[in-house]
Write an enzyme that holds these catalytic residues in place. Structure first.
Site, PDB file in Angstrom:
ATOM      1  N   HIS A 294       0.812  -1.220   0.000  1.00  0.00           N
ATOM      2  CA  HIS A 294       0.000   0.000   0.000  1.00  0.00           C
ATOM      3  C   HIS A 294       0.841   1.264   0.000  1.00  0.00           C
ATOM      4  CE1 HIS A 294      -3.391  -2.701   0.419  1.00  0.00           C
ATOM      5  NE2 HIS A 294      -3.974  -1.757  -0.276  1.00  0.00           N
TER       6      HIS A 294
ATOM      7  N   GLU B  17      -8.463 -11.739  -9.565  1.00  0.00           N
ATOM      8  CA  GLU B  17      -7.335 -11.613  -8.632  1.00  0.00           C
ATOM      9  C   GLU B  17      -6.825 -12.979  -8.192  1.00  0.00           C
ATOM     10  OE1 GLU B  17      -7.863  -7.770  -5.992  1.00  0.00           O
ATOM     11  OE2 GLU B  17      -9.626  -9.053  -5.805  1.00  0.00           O
TER      12      GLU B  17
ATOM     13  N   ASP C 234      -3.033  -8.553  -6.510  1.00  0.00           N
ATOM     14  CA  ASP C 234      -3.368  -9.815  -5.864  1.00  0.00           C
ATOM     15  C   ASP C 234      -3.174 -10.990  -6.807  1.00  0.00           C
ATOM     16  OD1 ASP C 234      -3.955  -9.392  -3.128  1.00  0.00           O
ATOM     17  OD2 ASP C 234      -5.716  -8.252  -3.732  1.00  0.00           O
TER      18      ASP C 234
ATOM     19  N   CYS D 220      -6.719  -3.067 -13.396  1.00  0.00           N
ATOM     20  CA  CYS D 220      -6.775  -1.961 -12.434  1.00  0.00           C
ATOM     21  C   CYS D 220      -5.717  -2.107 -11.344  1.00  0.00           C
ATOM     22  CB  CYS D 220      -8.163  -1.833 -11.814  1.00  0.00           C
ATOM     23  SG  CYS D 220      -8.624  -3.257 -10.820  1.00  0.00           S
TER      24      CYS D 220
END
Ligand code: PEP
Ligand code: MG
Length: 565
Positions: A191, A424, A448, A495
Site C-alpha cells: 500500500h 485476482e 493480488d 486496475c
C-alpha cells in the site's frame, strides 16, 4: 565534495527527488530513553511545566494533521489532539509527580491508569487505548529529545523515510511537502506504493539500511532506478531533479483520450479512494474511474455506516464524474464492493482472527456469512448512482468461482447496475470464459493476481522479485483473460499497479486489454507512451513479453520492441 552512500531498493514510482530526510519512527531508541536525566527537573512544578509544553506540542501536531486530512481520518486525528490536551490526564501526571515520580514514570503511570479505565469500559472507549499509547510514545519521545514516532508533521519539503506505511498513517500527506517516500519494507504492490502513486511522488520500497540514515542527512531518491543516495553532491542532485522535472513536463502535455498512434482506443481510467481523490482525478484526461476502493473510506470506522451514509460517500465520487470529461466524452465509474480483510481489515466487517488472512475471509467472501453487508452496500451504491446520474458499474473483489460471480451479478443487476468481477485469484483467470458468460465485464487486479499466482506475500520485501507482474506466469493468466474478453466482446480491464507501468501497459493492450485504470498521477505517463506506439507494436510487445523467460528479459524485450530498435 561530500562522500556518498548509495542504498538500493525496489523502484515503484518513477521520478527524482532531493531533500532532507524525515524519519517516521516505530519505536523510541532504548539509548535515548536511558539518557533521560530526571534531575533536569528539580521539582514537581518544573516537571509539570515541561509536561504542559510537550502535551501542547503533541496536540498541535495532531491538529495540524487533522487540518490536512478529510473525513474519518480528520475525526480520529482531532480526537487524538483532544486526548493529548485532556485535563484528567494532566491531573493524573500531576498526582504522580507530587508523589515523587520522575516525569517519564509519571507519564507512563498516568497513561497506564487511563488505559485501564478505558479498557474496562469496553467497546469504543477500549479502542481509544491504542490512541493513548500513541500519544504516550509521542510525549515520551519529546521528553527525551527524540523525534516523535509515527509519521511526523513535515515542516519543510522532505523525503519521508519509514519502516513501512499503513493507509491510515498517511492520511493527509501533502505531496507539496512530502517529495518522495522510501521504506525499508514492502514490495512493489504494497500500500505504500499505491499511496505514492496516488500522491504522484517518487517511491522506492524494500530499501535495506534506510532507517539508519542520519535524520539530518539529505538524500537523492531515484524512483526509476530504485536508488537512494545519501548526502549526494548538491549541485549534481539539483541538476538531476531539474532534468527529471523537464521530462515530466513533456509527459504532462498529454491530454487524452487514450489511443495508440494509429488510433486504437484504450480507455484510460483512474483509481480513487474517496470524493477528494475523485474530484482531483476528474481533472485528469480520463474516461472515468476503473477502481473505486470503497473500503478505504471506512478504515477507521468502528461501526458499519448506514445505507444513507454510504450513499452520500459514494455519491461524492459519482458526482465528480457526472459531467463529460475534458475531451467531451461521457464518463463512468467502476465501484468495487468492500475489499475488507488481510492488509485492510475493517472493524465492522472482519470479525475473526485468522491464521492466514490473505487466504481467508476477505473481499466478497465476507458476504457468505453476512449477506446483508453486501446488500446494504449495493443499496447505497444504487441510491448514489440514481442521484448522480453517472453510469455505474459494480465489481466484486476476491472472486474464485463462477457461481460466486453469477450470484454477485444477480444482486447487482437486480438494482439496474452493470455487474463485473475482479480477476485476482488464478482460478478466475483460468475460467475467464465462463466468468464472462456470467458477468458484463472483468477487471484484473494484478497486485493480488501476482501474489496468489506466485504464492508470494505482496508485502514481503524479500520476495519482491516474485511479486512482479512481469512474471511469465502472471502474464500468461492476463493473456488468457484478455483473450476471453476479445472472444466474448466484453470489456476486460486492468486496475492493479501493472496498468500504471507505461511499458507493461502497452504489452497489456497488445494482449487485448481494453481499459487501464491507475492512480491519476500515472495517467499522463501511460497515455503519452501509448500515443507514441502503434497497435502492431503493442501486439509485438505482448508476444515478446509472453515469450520471455523472466521479468527482466520481458522488460528488455518490450523496451526494444517499443523503441523500434
Ligand atoms: C489488485 O489486487 O490488483 C487490486 C487492484 O486491488 P487492491 O490493490 O486494492 O488489493
Ligand atoms: Mg486486490
Amino acid at each position: 565534495m561530500a562522500s556518498t552512500t548509495q542504498l538500493v531498493g525496489t523502484p515503484v514510482v518513477p521520478g527524482i527527488a532531493h531533500g532532507p530526510v524525515l524519519l517516521a519512527r516505530g519505536e523510541i531508541a532504548q539509548s535515548a530513553l536511558d539518557s533521560f536525566d530526571p534531575a533536569a527537573f528539580p521539582d514537581a512544578d518544573s516537571a509539570l511545566g515541561r509536561y504542559d509544553e510537550v502535551a501542547a506540542a503533541v496536540a498541535d501536531g495532531f491538529a495540524a494533521k487533522a487540518d490536512r486530512a478529510s473525513g474519518a481520518a480528520a475525526e480520529v486525528l482531532t480526537a487524538s489532539a483532544g486526548l493529548a490536551r485532556d485535563k484528567g490526564l494532566r491531573g493524573a501526571v500531576q498526582k504522580e509527580l507530587a508523589a515523587g515520580d520522575d516525569l517519564l514514570t509519571a507519564v507512563r503511570k498516568a497513561v497506564d491508569s487511563f488505559v485501564a479505565i478505558f479498557t474496562s469500559m469496553g467497546g469504543l472507549m477500549a479502542e481509544r487505548a491504542t490512541d493513548l499509547r500513541d500519544i504516550e510514545r509521542r510525549m515520551v519521545a519529546r521528553i527525551v529529545g527524540e523525534p516523535e514516532p509515527g509519521v511526523p508533521v513535515p515542516e519543510q519539503p522532505c523525503i519521508l523515510v519509514a519502516g513501512d506505511l499503513a493507509p491510515a498513517d498517511t492520511a493527509g500527506l501533502d505531496p507539496e511537502v512530502v517529495l518522495a517516500l522510501v521504506t525499508e519494507r514492502g514490495g512493489p504492490t504494497s500500500h505504500t506504493a499505491i499511496i505514492a502513486r496516488q500522491l504522484g511522488i517518487p517511491c522506492v520500497v524494500g530499501t535495506a539500511g534506510v532507517l539508519d540514515v542520519a535524520p539530518e542527512a539529505r538524500v537523492l531518491v531515484d524512483g526509476t532506478a530504485g536508488t537512494v543516495e545519501v548526502d549526494p553532491d548538491h549541485e549534481d542532485a539539483e541538476r538531476r531533479v531539474a532534468a527529471d522535472r523537464e521530462a515530466r513536463a513533456a509527459t504532462a502535455a498529454w491530454a487524452g483520450p487514450g489511443r495508440t498512434s494509429d488510433g486504437k482506443p484504450v480507455r484510460i481510467l483512474a483509481n480513487v479512494a474517496d470524493g477528494e481523490s475523485a474530484r482531483s482525478a476528474a481533472q485528469a484526461p480520463v474516461e472515468g474511474v476503473g477502481l473505486f476502493r470503497t473500503e478505504l473510506s471506512f478504515l477507521n470506522r468502528k461501526d458499519e455506516p448506514s445505507v444513507e451514509e454510504q450513499a452520500e460517500i459514494y455519491g461524492e465520487v459519482l458526482d465528480a464524474f457526472a459531467e463529460p470529461g475534458p475531451g467531451g466524452q461521457d464518463r463512468y465509474v467502476v465501484v468495487r464492493t468492500l475489499d475488507a480483510g488481510s492488509d485492510k481489515p475493517l472493524a465492522f466487517a472482519n470479525l475473526t482472527d485468522e491464521e492466514n488472512p490473505a487466504l481467508g475471509v476477505r473481499g466478497l467472501r465476507l458476504s457468505f456469512d453476512n449477506p446483508g453487508l453486501l446488500d446494504r452496500q449495493l443499496d447505497g451504491i444504487a441510491r448514489a448512482s440514481e442521484a448522480a446520474g453517472t453510469e455505474t458499474w459494480v465489481m466484486a473483489p476476491m472472486v474464485a468461482t463462477v457461481a460466486e460471480a453469477a450470484d454477485f451479478a444477480a444482486h447487482v443487476r437486480a438494482r439496474g447496475l452493470k455487474a463485473g468481477v475482479m480477476v485476482e485469484v488464478p482460478s478466475a483467470a483460468l475460467l475467464a470464459h465462463q466468468m464472462l458468460a456470467a458477468v458484463d465485464f472483468l477487471s484484473i487486479g494484478t497486485n493480488d493476481l501476482t501474489q496468489y499466482t506466485m504464492a508470494a506475500d505482496r508485502m514481503a520485501t524479500d520476495l519482491a522479485h516474485l511479486t512482479d507482474a512481469w512474471q511469465p506466469a502472471v502474464l500468461q493468466l492476463i493473456a488468457i483473460t484478455a483473450e476471453a474478453g476479445r472472444q466474448a466482446q466484453k470489456s476486460v480491464g486492468v486496475c492493479g499497479e501493472a496498468a500504471a507501468d507505461p511499458l507493461l501497459a502497452c504489452a497489456l493492450v497488445g494482449m487485448g486489454i481494453t481499459s487501464l485504470s491507475m492512480a491519476a498521477a500515472a495517467v499522463r505517463p501511460v497515455g503519452a507512451m501509448l500515443a507514441s506506439v502503434t497497435s502492431e507494436q503493442c501486439e509485438d510487445a505482448a508476444e515478446a513479453a509472453l515469450a520471455a523467460p523472466d521479468p527482466q528479459a520481458a522488460r528488455e524485450a518490450v523496451r526494444t520492441v517499443l523503441s523500434g530498435s
